[in-house]
Structures are given as structure tokens and as C-alpha cells.
Design an enzyme around this catalytic site. Structure first.
Site, mmCIF file in Angstrom:
data_model
loop_
_atom_site.group_PDB
_atom_site.id
_atom_site.type_symbol
_atom_site.label_atom_id
_atom_site.label_comp_id
_atom_site.label_asym_id
_atom_site.label_seq_id
_atom_site.Cartn_x
_atom_site.Cartn_y
_atom_site.Cartn_z
ATOM 1 N N ARG A 51 0.848 -1.208 0.000
ATOM 2 C CA ARG A 51 0.000 0.000 0.000
ATOM 3 C C ARG A 51 0.883 1.258 0.000
ATOM 4 N NH1 ARG A 51 -0.608 4.654 2.703
ATOM 5 N NH2 ARG A 51 -0.168 3.540 4.643
ATOM 6 N N ASP A 52 1.545 1.533 1.111
ATOM 7 C CA ASP A 52 2.330 2.776 1.199
ATOM 8 C C ASP A 52 3.501 2.728 0.222
ATOM 9 O OD1 ASP A 52 3.203 5.226 2.158
ATOM 10 O OD2 ASP A 52 3.043 4.664 4.259
ATOM 11 N N HIS A 89 4.759 4.252 12.763
ATOM 12 C CA HIS A 89 4.827 4.185 11.291
ATOM 13 C C HIS A 89 5.776 5.281 10.819
ATOM 14 C CE1 HIS A 89 2.675 3.863 7.234
ATOM 15 N NE2 HIS A 89 3.162 5.080 7.148
ATOM 16 N N HIS A 123 8.449 7.091 8.221
ATOM 17 C CA HIS A 123 9.105 7.234 6.920
ATOM 18 C C HIS A 123 10.575 7.548 7.197
ATOM 19 C CE1 HIS A 123 5.722 6.808 4.086
ATOM 20 N NE2 HIS A 123 5.054 6.960 5.221
ATOM 21 N N CYS A 142 4.218 9.241 0.244
ATOM 22 C CA CYS A 142 2.815 9.647 0.187
ATOM 23 C C CYS A 142 2.651 10.677 -0.925
ATOM 24 C CB CYS A 142 2.381 10.233 1.530
ATOM 25 S SG CYS A 142 0.708 10.903 1.499
ATOM 26 N N ASN A 153 8.760 4.290 3.620
ATOM 27 C CA ASN A 153 8.855 3.913 5.028
ATOM 28 C C ASN A 153 10.230 3.356 5.330
ATOM 29 O OD1 ASN A 153 5.849 3.289 4.152
ATOM 30 N ND2 ASN A 153 5.868 3.758 6.318
HETATM 31 P P1 HMG Z 1 -13.595 13.861 -2.375
HETATM 32 O O1 HMG Z 1 -13.320 14.277 -3.759
HETATM 33 O O2 HMG Z 1 -13.794 14.918 -1.344
HETATM 34 O O3 HMG Z 1 -14.805 12.857 -2.233
HETATM 35 O O4 HMG Z 1 -12.427 12.855 -1.941
HETATM 36 P P2 HMG Z 1 -16.139 12.673 -2.984
HETATM 37 O O5 HMG Z 1 -17.035 11.922 -2.040
HETATM 38 O O6 HMG Z 1 -16.607 13.994 -3.549
HETATM 39 O O7 HMG Z 1 -15.742 11.674 -4.199
HETATM 40 C C1 HMG Z 1 -14.968 12.057 -5.296
HETATM 41 C C2 HMG Z 1 -14.949 10.926 -6.304
HETATM 42 O O8 HMG Z 1 -14.293 9.788 -5.728
HETATM 43 C C3 HMG Z 1 -16.332 10.438 -6.691
HETATM 44 O O9 HMG Z 1 -16.239 9.932 -8.013
HETATM 45 C C4 HMG Z 1 -16.563 9.289 -5.750
HETATM 46 O O10 HMG Z 1 -17.473 8.346 -6.238
HETATM 47 C C5 HMG Z 1 -15.177 8.675 -5.669
HETATM 48 P P3 HMG Z 1 -16.866 10.738 -9.250
HETATM 49 O O11 HMG Z 1 -18.309 10.949 -8.903
HETATM 50 O O12 HMG Z 1 -16.088 12.036 -9.320
HETATM 51 O O13 HMG Z 1 -16.599 9.822 -10.421
HETATM 52 N N1 HMG Z 1 -14.947 7.998 -4.379
HETATM 53 C C6 HMG Z 1 -14.569 6.717 -4.285
HETATM 54 N N2 HMG Z 1 -14.316 5.775 -5.209
HETATM 55 C C7 HMG Z 1 -13.936 4.570 -4.768
HETATM 56 N N3 HMG Z 1 -13.750 4.271 -3.435
HETATM 57 C C8 HMG Z 1 -13.979 5.198 -2.495
HETATM 58 C C9 HMG Z 1 -14.390 6.475 -2.910
HETATM 59 N N4 HMG Z 1 -14.701 7.603 -2.238
HETATM 60 C C10 HMG Z 1 -15.051 8.525 -3.159
HETATM 61 N N5 HMG Z 1 -13.774 4.915 -1.206
HETATM 62 C C11 HMG Z 1 -11.601 11.069 -0.578
HETATM 63 C C12 HMG Z 1 -12.364 12.385 -0.626
HETATM 64 C C13 HMG Z 1 -11.253 10.815 0.858
HETATM 65 C C14 HMG Z 1 -12.524 9.971 -1.111
HETATM 66 C C15 HMG Z 1 -10.356 11.168 -1.491
HETATM 67 O O14 HMG Z 1 -9.659 12.353 -1.170
HETATM 68 C C16 HMG Z 1 -9.440 10.001 -1.309
HETATM 69 O O15 HMG Z 1 -9.757 8.880 -1.656
HETATM 70 N N6 HMG Z 1 -8.243 10.223 -0.742
HETATM 71 C C17 HMG Z 1 -7.266 9.188 -0.477
HETATM 72 C C18 HMG Z 1 -5.930 9.781 -0.309
HETATM 73 C C19 HMG Z 1 -4.908 8.700 -0.052
HETATM 74 O O16 HMG Z 1 -5.132 7.520 -0.235
HETATM 75 N N7 HMG Z 1 -3.731 9.158 0.411
HETATM 76 C C20 HMG Z 1 -2.624 8.272 0.685
HETATM 77 C C21 HMG Z 1 -2.848 7.420 1.879
HETATM 78 S S1 HMG Z 1 -2.601 8.263 3.442
HETATM 79 C C22 HMG Z 1 -0.906 8.061 3.740
HETATM 80 O O17 HMG Z 1 -0.167 7.630 2.895
HETATM 81 C C23 HMG Z 1 -0.406 8.351 5.126
HETATM 82 C C24 HMG Z 1 -0.148 7.070 5.952
HETATM 83 O O18 HMG Z 1 0.765 6.229 5.293
HETATM 84 C C25 HMG Z 1 0.396 7.441 7.335
HETATM 85 C C26 HMG Z 1 1.619 8.356 7.291
HETATM 86 O O19 HMG Z 1 2.609 8.013 6.626
HETATM 87 O O20 HMG Z 1 1.535 9.404 7.916
HETATM 88 C C27 HMG Z 1 -1.459 6.277 6.162
HETATM 89 MG MG MG Z 2 2.894 6.370 5.359
#
Ligand code: HMG
Ligand code: MG
Length: 314
Positions: free
Chosen positions: A22-23, A214, A216, A248, A257
Site C-alpha cells: 500500500r504505502d 509508522h 518514513h 505519500c 517507510n
Molecule cells: P472527495 O473528492 O472529497 O470525495 O475525496 P467525494 O465523495 O466527492 O468523491 C470524489 C470521487 O471519488 C467520486 O467519483 C466518488 O465516487 C469517488 P466521481 O463521482 O467524481 O466519479 N470515491 C470513491 N471511489 C472509490 N472508493 C472510495 C471512494 N470515495 C469517493 N472509497 C476522498 C475524498 C477521501 C474519497 C479522497 O480524497 C481520497 O480517496 N483520498 C485518499 C488519499 C490517499 O489515499 N492518500 C494516501 C494514503 S494516506 C498516507 O499515505 C499516510 C499514511 O501512510 C500514514 C503516514 O505516513 O503518515 C497512512
Molecule cells: Mg505512510
């Protein structure tokens, strides 16, 4: 402070959550085909890791690399000894995760408002509100929930983050009922004094058995910080990414990480019990790195076959 030994004096076992699929992959611009992701996960399952974060049920527009998580979950072999988990940002993500048979899910927010806005398009308060039905529905389905807090020491946009900002999010996640909280050192910039300040504050509110770390590794301090979290604070839950893959998409410049093999080596060399085969981790990561056309970031991958290295002739 809790020492890393149980009452009988034996070192407490370390549990590794392998976040490479994933990450590690989410930030790669070249799309890794589903079958390669599945092969990576299956290879990691044979290394001895306890949990594999195998995908993210997020918007495919936000993170295209994770758009095939449903298929990845369907195709991967499931080792009995491994918990297969996934990120879910909302109820839609949870539905997908449950349909795919995820055994644990992770909601994710941050201690920095700007990072939260860029990452999941919400304020911190909105994100926590969004998680309420997700946590309730996951638990009703018998699926435990991890709550990530990103930017626990530094934010790529807001700079230094205070420990009390982290504690305020942590308390809200605990109130929501998450089983486990993961502290995300998202940009890999924290040094040991930052980690001590953070853990001194956080462990006043949550038992160390429910706290995952967690890191990086941008500045190369991930192993040192993890060892401090174990040796000085008794944490036993650690995230790492095979080969140090990753980053990220919303933390520009941050590296992957801490590498699983480097962390496992450091823990074992420090007397911890870790049932992970670091050489097998390197093999799993190498196959992916070759396909992505990039070198591995880990130290161990560079020394493993050198003369005098763990597998080379002296
Ligand atoms: P949004 O644009 O505010 O949400 O995104 P929305 O509800 O308006 O949806 C936008 C579009 O996404 C729509 O599609 C939805 O259907 C679709 P459209 O109508 O435009 O065709 N949608 C989805 N599709 C599939 N599965 C879903 C889903 N939700 C909405 N679950 C949202 C808000 C949170 C959904 C978006 O910003 C998002 O998915 N963000 C994810 C970001 C991400 O994954 N970042 C990386 C992971 S975090 C990280 O790496 C940190 C971590 O490792 C810890 C650390 O290191 O600190 C965990
Ligand atoms: Mg991370």
C-alpha cells in the site's frame, strides 16, 4: 516508561505490519499490474510478517495505483498467520473492503489541518465525523479498525507539529472506538528528541500495546526512532515497507517507510524477538523494484550478498 521486556524478563515479540503493497506502491507513477502486486503480497506473506496492508479502497482518482485493490484482495493467497488489512477513507471504502474480505481496516487523518485537506479533502473534525459510521459498521462486521494520525512531528505544509495537537486527535480516535492507533511520521524528518516528546505525551492516553509506529525514512532516522520507541517506551507494533519502497502522494519529497529488512535486522541485533526473515523480504522487494525499474533504498539489500555481509563470504 515500559521496558521492552515482559515480567518474566524475556524480550516481548515485535509485530511487523508490512505496508509495502500500500504505502510502498501508492506513490509509484508506473502502474504495477495486479498480478505483480499479488505476487509481491504472497511473497511477503512467506517472510513471517504479522500483517500486510495489502491495498487502499480510496478514490481511484486520488490514488490510481490502488484502483485495483478489490481485485488484488480477490486474487492473493491468504496465509493463516497473516492479517490482511486495507485503508478506507469513508463508508464507500469500507463497503469495498468488506466485500473484498479485508480482515482489518484503517481510517486515516492527521494532526495537521493542511495535510488533512490535501490528503482527504476534509478538516480534521470532518474526517473524524466521517469515520464514525465507518468504525461502527466495521466493528459490527467483526473487523477491527486502526486509526492513523499522519504528520505527528512535522507537516510538509505547516512545519513542526506539537504533541498536544497529536493527543487531541488521538483522544477523538479513542472515543470513536478504534482498536489501534498508528502514529505516522509522514515526512521522515523527526529525530529522537521529537519522538520522545511525542511518546511522553501520547502514552499518557493510550496503552503502548495499542500504539503502532509508522516511520518514513527521508532523513535516515527511521530505524533509530523505532528502536527508541521499543527500547525506551515498550512499543511492539511497527510498520515498515519492504525495500524501503514508497512515499505519500500528498507529502512531496518524503521517502518511503523505513525498510522492513533494515528494521528487522536492527531489532534482532538489539535482542528483540522478531519472526521475520529479512533476506526473504529483500527478495520480495527486489522483484518489485526490478519491475518498477528503480533501485531499493534499504541498507540490507546492498550488503546482503557482499563479502563479509550476512550471506556473502568473508
Ligand atoms: P472527495 O473528492 O472529497 O470525495 O475525496 P467525494 O465523495 O466527492 O468523491 C470524489 C470521487 O471519488 C467520486 O467519483 C466518488 O465516487 C469517488 P466521481 O463521482 O467524481 O466519479 N470515491 C470513491 N471511489 C472509490 N472508493 C472510495 C471512494 N470515495 C469517493 N472509497 C476522498 C475524498 C477521501 C474519497 C479522497 O480524497 C481520497 O480517496 N483520498 C485518499 C488519499 C490517499 O489515499 N492518500 C494516501 C494514503 S494516506 C498516507 O499515505 C499516510 C499514511 O501512510 C500514514 C503516514 O505516513 O503518515 C497512512
Ligand atoms: Mg505512510
Amino acid at each position: 516508561m515500559t521496558k521492552p521486556h515482559a515480567q518474566d524478563g524475556r524480550p516481548r515479540s515485535i509485530r511487523i505490519t508490512e505496508v509495502g503493497p500500500r504505502d510502498g506502491l501508492q506513490n509509484e507513477s508506473r502502474f504495477l499490474p495486479t498480478k505483480s502486486k499479488v505476487a509481491f503480497i504472497d511473497a511477503l506473506a512467506a517472510t513471517g510478517v504479522d500483517e500486510i496492508e495489502a491495498g487502499a479502497f480510496v478514490s481511484p482518482k486520488a490514488v490510481p495505483q490502488m484502483s485495483d485493490s478489490d481485485e488484488v484482495f480477490r486474487q492473493m493467497r491468504r496465509a493463516k498467520s497473516v492479517v490482511y488489512s486495507a485503508l478506507v477513507p469513508n463508508e464507500r471504502g469500507l463497503e469495498r473492503a468488506l466485500a473484498a474480505g479485508a480482515q482489518k481496516v484503517a481510517v486515516f487523518t492527521a494532526a495537521s489541518e493542511t495535510f488533512t485537506r490535501k490528503n482527504i479533502d476534509a478538516t480534521i473534525a470532518e474526517s473524524l465525523h466521517r469515520f464514525e459510521p465507518v468504525v461502527a459498521r466495521a466493528q459490527a462486521a467483526g473487523v477491527p479498525v486502526r486509526g492513523y494520525i499522519s504528520t505527528v512531528a512535522f507537516c510538509p505544509y505547516q512545519g513542526r507539529i506539537r504533541a498536544d495537537q497529536v493527543v487531541s486527535v488521538l483522544r477523538r480516535l479513542i472515543d470513536l472506538g478504534v482498536e489501534e492507533v498508528a502514529l505516522g511520521e509522514t515526512i521522515g524528518r523527526a529525530a529522537p528528541p521529537d519522538i520522545r516528546r511525542l511518546l511522553d505525551a501520547v502514552l499518557a492516553h493510550l496503552d503502548q500495546d495499542r500504539l503502532a509506529f509508522h516511520c518514513h525514512d527521508t532523513y535516515g532516522l527511521g530505524v533509530a526512532n523505532s528502536l527508541i520507541a521499543w527500547q525506551e517506551y515498550g512499543l511492539t507494533l511497527f510498520d515498515a515497507s519492504a525495500g524501503g519502497l514508497g512515499g505519500c502522494p500528498y507529502a512531496p519529497g518524503a521517502s518511503g517507510n523505513v525498510a522492513t529488512e533494515d528494521l528487522v535486522y536492527a531489532f534482532k541485533a538489539s535482542g528483540a524477538v522478531v519472526d521475520v526473515d529479512e533476506a526473504r523480504v529483500v527478495e520480495a522487494a527486489r522483484a518489485v523494484a526490478q519491475e518498477l525499474g528503480r533501485p531499493l533504498a534499504s541498507r540490507l539489500s546492498q550488503v546482503l550478498d557482499q563479502p563479509g555481509g550476512p550471506r556473502g563470504s568473508a
